[in-house]
Design an enzyme around this catalytic site. Structure first.
Site, mmCIF file in Angstrom:
data_model
loop_
_atom_site.group_PDB
_atom_site.id
_atom_site.type_symbol
_atom_site.label_atom_id
_atom_site.label_comp_id
_atom_site.label_asym_id
_atom_site.label_seq_id
_atom_site.Cartn_x
_atom_site.Cartn_y
_atom_site.Cartn_z
ATOM 1 N N GLY A 9 0.787 -1.258 0.014
ATOM 2 C CA GLY A 9 -0.012 0.047 0.065
ATOM 3 C C GLY A 9 0.815 1.335 -0.042
ATOM 4 O O GLY A 9 2.104 1.285 -0.227
ATOM 5 N N THR A 11 1.610 3.108 2.662
ATOM 6 C CA THR A 11 2.390 3.472 3.863
ATOM 7 C C THR A 11 3.043 2.206 4.498
ATOM 8 O O THR A 11 4.057 1.845 4.976
ATOM 9 C CB THR A 11 1.660 4.124 4.870
ATOM 10 O OG1 THR A 11 0.530 3.143 5.184
ATOM 11 C CG2 THR A 11 0.981 5.328 4.671
ATOM 12 N N ARG A 12 2.349 0.770 4.003
ATOM 13 C CA ARG A 12 2.719 -0.518 4.631
ATOM 14 C C ARG A 12 2.669 -1.539 3.541
ATOM 15 O O ARG A 12 1.991 -1.498 2.519
ATOM 16 C CB ARG A 12 1.858 -0.947 5.757
ATOM 17 C CG ARG A 12 1.907 0.130 7.043
ATOM 18 C CD ARG A 12 0.966 -0.458 8.056
ATOM 19 N NE ARG A 12 -0.348 -0.644 7.726
ATOM 20 C CZ ARG A 12 -1.183 -1.401 8.481
ATOM 21 N NH1 ARG A 12 -0.844 -1.898 9.694
ATOM 22 N NH2 ARG A 12 -2.210 -1.577 8.193
ATOM 23 N N ASP A 105 -4.981 -2.214 -6.381
ATOM 24 C CA ASP A 105 -5.430 -2.788 -5.005
ATOM 25 C C ASP A 105 -7.145 -2.700 -5.106
ATOM 26 O O ASP A 105 -7.823 -3.396 -4.811
ATOM 27 C CB ASP A 105 -5.020 -1.701 -4.216
ATOM 28 C CG ASP A 105 -5.243 -0.221 -4.265
ATOM 29 O OD1 ASP A 105 -5.449 0.236 -5.303
ATOM 30 O OD2 ASP A 105 -5.469 0.524 -3.361
ATOM 31 N N ARG A 106 -7.638 -1.689 -6.055
ATOM 32 C CA ARG A 106 -9.114 -1.512 -6.268
ATOM 33 C C ARG A 106 -9.535 -2.692 -7.039
ATOM 34 O O ARG A 106 -10.647 -3.444 -6.705
ATOM 35 C CB ARG A 106 -9.421 -0.406 -6.827
ATOM 36 C CG ARG A 106 -9.060 0.892 -6.290
ATOM 37 C CD ARG A 106 -9.183 1.963 -7.132
ATOM 38 N NE ARG A 106 -10.482 2.431 -7.477
ATOM 39 C CZ ARG A 106 -10.974 3.156 -8.495
ATOM 40 N NH1 ARG A 106 -10.305 3.895 -8.991
ATOM 41 N NH2 ARG A 106 -12.373 3.282 -8.760
#
Length: 257
Positions: A9, A11-12, A105-106
């Site tokens: 993602g 941030t992670r 991701d979507r």
């Protein structure tokens, strides 16, 4: 056979090792790393894992981060495979104007949500909400076609925008209230209800277009914060992207996995 699923993602990085590349596979190990700590994986949490035969991941953080992740996989004789949004995958049809430009991701989350609803025994429209750094709200019709979706800022981005553009709004995070009576609660409630309102509008669009109520599925790290403020019942599914990766991997690798 072992299968490694990776979700990178903004941030992670989240990962999970499964005993097979198929829906319902058992989780053997899993973990999370902030993007700044990717270089710890090979000598850290991945060092003792069994070597996977297949890997599939989605990444929204860009090519530089993707290459850093791939460098950590050099400890195995493993060909990296990354999802690129396409015209169709694992039973879902992509209605985006330019399918490859849809965030992976979507796309993967929608695949997971579609099959999650199918497993409940009834084919119906679906609204998929992913609550993270950004919030996405996707619409799928009863035939498995992605109709389109919304992207809006998450809570953190909304608050940062207000803080940077408005004097005197540097306040602690508040609570969601029906009638906020302090600035902290007003900011938190405003952001929450803005997201809830966008979701409700999409649900109404789906009802008008499809002629029936959609199944409503929510995922993402901040999903649990939104659930109490939704105007309709939502099912919170924690690992929707991993579910989607398992379905895509099964359709791609099949008996090889």
């Amino acid at each position: 056979m072992h299968f490694l699923a990776i979700d990178v993602g903004n941030t992670r990085l989240k990962w999970a090792m499964y005993d097979a590349a198929q829906p319902g596979a058992a989780v053997l190990a899993h973990g999370v790393e902030f993007l700044d700590n990717i270089e710890r994986l090979a000598e850290g949490s991945w060092a003792e894992l069994p070597e996977p035969q297949h890997m599939l991941g989605c990444v929204v953080a860009g090519d530089v981060v993707r290459r850093r992740v791939q460098a950590q996989m050099d400890i195995w004789d493993l060909a990296p495979n990354w999802v690129v949004s396409s015209n169709a995958e694992a039973g879902l049809t992509n209605g985006y104007d330019h399918p490859s430009r849809l965030g992976t991701d979507r796309w993967v989350a929608m695949v997971g949500a579609w099959h999650h609803v199918l497993a409940q025994g009834r084919q119906r429209p679906v609204v998929v909400v992913m609550v993270g750094t950004a919030v996405t709200v996707e619409a799928i019709d009863a035939d498995g076609k992605f109709l389109g979706g919304l992207i809006l800022p998450g809570h953190g981005i909304m608050l940062k925008a207000l803080e940077s553009g408005t004097a005197g709004l540097h306040v602690p995070t508040g609570e969601v209230r029906p009638f906020p009576t302090n600035t902290s609660d007003a900011l938190t409630s405003g952001g929450t209800y803005a997201i809830a309102g966008a979701v409700e509008r999409m649900v109404q669009h789906v009802i008008a277009h499809c002629g029936q109520e959609p199944a409503c599925v929510m995922t993402g790290g901040a999903g649990w914060k939104m659930m109490p403020s939704m105007t309709r019942p939502f099912e919170l599914v924690e690992n929707l992207i991993f579910d989607g990766l398992l379905h895509i991997a099964h359709s791609r690798f099949g008996s090889k996995a």
